[in-house]
Design a protein around this motif. Structure first.
Motif, PDB file in Angstrom:
ATOM      1  N   ASP A 121       0.782  -1.247   0.000  1.00 21.66           N
ATOM      2  CA  ASP A 121       0.000   0.000   0.000  1.00 21.66           C
ATOM      3  C   ASP A 121       0.813   1.297   0.000  1.00 21.66           C
ATOM      4  O   ASP A 121       0.450   2.262   0.686  1.00 21.66           O
ATOM      5  CB  ASP A 121      -0.957   0.012   1.195  1.00 21.66           C
ATOM      6  N   PHE A 179      -2.168   7.247   0.997  1.00 25.82           N
ATOM      7  CA  PHE A 179      -1.630   7.166   2.355  1.00 25.82           C
ATOM      8  C   PHE A 179      -0.454   8.106   2.575  1.00 25.82           C
ATOM      9  O   PHE A 179      -0.251   8.606   3.674  1.00 25.82           O
ATOM     10  CB  PHE A 179      -1.191   5.723   2.666  1.00 25.82           C
ATOM     11  N   PHE A 232      -6.608   9.516   1.584  1.00 25.23           N
ATOM     12  CA  PHE A 232      -7.339   8.838   2.664  1.00 25.23           C
ATOM     13  C   PHE A 232      -6.674   9.060   4.026  1.00 25.23           C
ATOM     14  O   PHE A 232      -7.339   9.408   5.008  1.00 25.23           O
ATOM     15  CB  PHE A 232      -7.425   7.351   2.348  1.00 25.23           C
ATOM     16  N   LEU A 285      -8.244  11.101   7.518  1.00 24.08           N
ATOM     17  CA  LEU A 285      -8.463  10.492   8.830  1.00 24.08           C
ATOM     18  C   LEU A 285      -7.841  11.326   9.949  1.00 24.08           C
ATOM     19  O   LEU A 285      -7.961  10.978  11.123  1.00 24.08           O
ATOM     20  CB  LEU A 285      -7.879   9.071   8.863  1.00 24.08           C
ATOM     21  N   GLU A 334      -4.629  -0.868  -1.316  1.00 28.12           N
ATOM     22  CA  GLU A 334      -5.931  -0.921  -0.653  1.00 28.12           C
ATOM     23  C   GLU A 334      -6.879   0.004  -1.400  1.00 28.12           C
ATOM     24  O   GLU A 334      -6.528   1.144  -1.704  1.00 28.12           O
ATOM     25  CB  GLU A 334      -5.813  -0.455   0.812  1.00 28.12           C
ATOM     26  N   LYS A 394      -7.569  -4.626   4.968  1.00 31.61           N
ATOM     27  CA  LYS A 394      -6.247  -4.267   5.477  1.00 31.61           C
ATOM     28  C   LYS A 394      -5.244  -5.385   5.171  1.00 31.61           C
ATOM     29  O   LYS A 394      -4.095  -5.105   4.840  1.00 31.61           O
ATOM     30  CB  LYS A 394      -6.313  -3.998   6.992  1.00 31.61           C
ATOM     31  N   VAL A 419       3.209   0.466   4.213  1.00 29.02           N
ATOM     32  CA  VAL A 419       2.504   1.266   5.221  1.00 29.02           C
ATOM     33  C   VAL A 419       1.086   0.737   5.414  1.00 29.02           C
ATOM     34  O   VAL A 419       0.500   0.183   4.499  1.00 29.02           O
ATOM     35  CB  VAL A 419       2.462   2.748   4.791  1.00 29.02           C
ATOM     36  N   THR A 420       0.531   0.962   6.604  1.00 31.95           N
ATOM     37  CA  THR A 420       1.255   1.408   7.785  1.00 31.95           C
ATOM     38  C   THR A 420       1.629   0.179   8.622  1.00 31.95           C
ATOM     39  O   THR A 420       0.965  -0.849   8.526  1.00 31.95           O
ATOM     40  CB  THR A 420       0.423   2.370   8.665  1.00 31.95           C
ATOM     41  N   VAL A 440      -1.117  -1.359  10.804  1.00 34.90           N
ATOM     42  CA  VAL A 440      -2.420  -1.618  10.176  1.00 34.90           C
ATOM     43  C   VAL A 440      -2.236  -2.655   9.053  1.00 34.90           C
ATOM     44  O   VAL A 440      -2.333  -3.854   9.287  1.00 34.90           O
ATOM     45  CB  VAL A 440      -3.112  -0.314   9.712  1.00 34.90           C
ATOM     46  N   CYS A 441      -1.940  -2.218   7.837  1.00 36.57           N
ATOM     47  CA  CYS A 441      -1.929  -3.176   6.723  1.00 36.57           C
ATOM     48  C   CYS A 441      -0.711  -4.087   6.708  1.00 36.57           C
ATOM     49  O   CYS A 441      -0.815  -5.240   6.271  1.00 36.57           O
ATOM     50  CB  CYS A 441      -2.102  -2.434   5.399  1.00 36.57           C
ATOM     51  N   TYR A 446       1.758   6.466  10.895  1.00 39.14           N
ATOM     52  CA  TYR A 446       1.467   7.854  11.254  1.00 39.14           C
ATOM     53  C   TYR A 446       1.831   8.102  12.710  1.00 39.14           C
ATOM     54  O   TYR A 446       1.957   9.241  13.135  1.00 39.14           O
ATOM     55  CB  TYR A 446      -0.023   8.160  11.045  1.00 39.14           C
TER      56      TYR A 446
HETATM   57  N1  TIU Z   1      -2.603   0.492   4.229  1.00 42.28           N
HETATM   58  C1  TIU Z   1      -3.024   0.779   5.462  1.00 42.28           C
HETATM   59  O1  TIU Z   1      -2.303   0.621   6.436  1.00 42.28           O
HETATM   60  N2  TIU Z   1      -4.312   1.285   5.552  1.00 42.28           N
HETATM   61  C2  TIU Z   1      -4.725   2.126   6.559  1.00 42.28           C
HETATM   62  O2  TIU Z   1      -5.870   2.527   6.606  1.00 42.28           O
HETATM   63  N3  TIU Z   1      -3.766   2.522   7.453  1.00 42.28           N
HETATM   64  C3  TIU Z   1      -3.932   3.421   8.467  1.00 42.28           C
HETATM   65  O3  TIU Z   1      -2.996   3.545   9.273  1.00 42.28           O
HETATM   66  N4  TIU Z   1      -5.022   4.156   8.541  1.00 42.28           N
END
Ligand code: TIU
Length: 223
Positions: free
Chosen positions: A27, A32, A38, A42, A75, A135, A160-161, A164-165, A190
């Protein structure tokens, strides 16, 4: 290229057989990493992710030069949002929701500018790109089949991140029997503290989800 190498990693070095190893870049999309996508909708500081681009590019270049398997993931959702669960779309209080029009096109929608991979890591012709609605990179994708067809056993994971993914994908892959090596400097979050703890979680307990290594260790092993 040697057939196999010992790769320095934590919690322990591991033998990597290059022919059954794939580089998986998760991703690294404009949605991102760049303002207006996206991640920023957020409420995140997207500049936190930039540091992963150069080391990720170094490993990508080395994999290409060695003729090894490279897989990119993205994603995103279909334009009609039929693959986006309402629970995902409705979550939180973003400034723009998935599917809303933003400065890089509709947020997290396949085919839009923001959904595409950043210029520095753009897939070369013939490289595999896995489009995923979740994810994890295995859920509702062809990734499992692709890896099986090619006899892949070890994944070097970037992207990334971290928490998460990258984490979701590593957990999915670990349960499917893949050895996962997360390249610390090729991933980012992040939240720098989530990045650090996310890496700790991978390698704790004797490597409960896998290993943690780095771009420089992979380059040293490949050269
Ligand atoms: N690719 C991924 O990690 N999707 C996310 O939504 N990551 C966040 O940290 N929001």
């Amino acid at each position: 290229l040697p057939t196999k190498n010992l790769l320095a990693a934590e919690p322990a070095p591991l033998d990597v057989t290059w022919a059954n190893t794939a580089l998986v870049i998760i991703d690294m999309q404009r949605d991102f990493l760049e303002p207006g996508g996206f991640g920023e909708t957020l409420g995140n500081d997207v500049s936190q992710l930039t540091r992963a681009v150069r080391p990720c590019g170094d490993v990508l270049k080395a994999f290409r030069a060695a003729g090894l398997l490279v897989i990119h993931t993205r994603e995103g959702h279909l334009p009609d949002l039929s693959d986006a669960p309402p629970a995902k779309i409705e979550r939180g209080a973003p400034s723009l929701r998935i599917g809303d029009p933003g400065p890089m096109g509709r947020i997290l929608i396949r085919g839009e500018a923001g959904h595409d991979i950043v210029e520095a890591l753009y897939p070369a012709n013939g490289e595999i790109v896995i489009d995923k609605p979740g994810k994890g990179a295995f859920y509702a994708t062809e990734l499992g089949d692709v890896l099986k067809q090619r006899g892949i056993e070890t994944l070097l994971v970037c992207g990334v991140t971290t928490e998460v993914c990258v984490h979701t994908t590593v957990r999915e892959a670990n349960d499917r029997g893949y050895r996962c090596v997360v390249l610390a400097d090729c991933c980012a979050s992040y939240f720098p503290e989530f990045h650090e703890m996310g890496l700790c979680m991978i390698k704790a307990q004797g490597g409960i989800f896998g290993w943690v290594s780095s771009s420089s260790e992979v380059l040293a092993a490949l050269n």
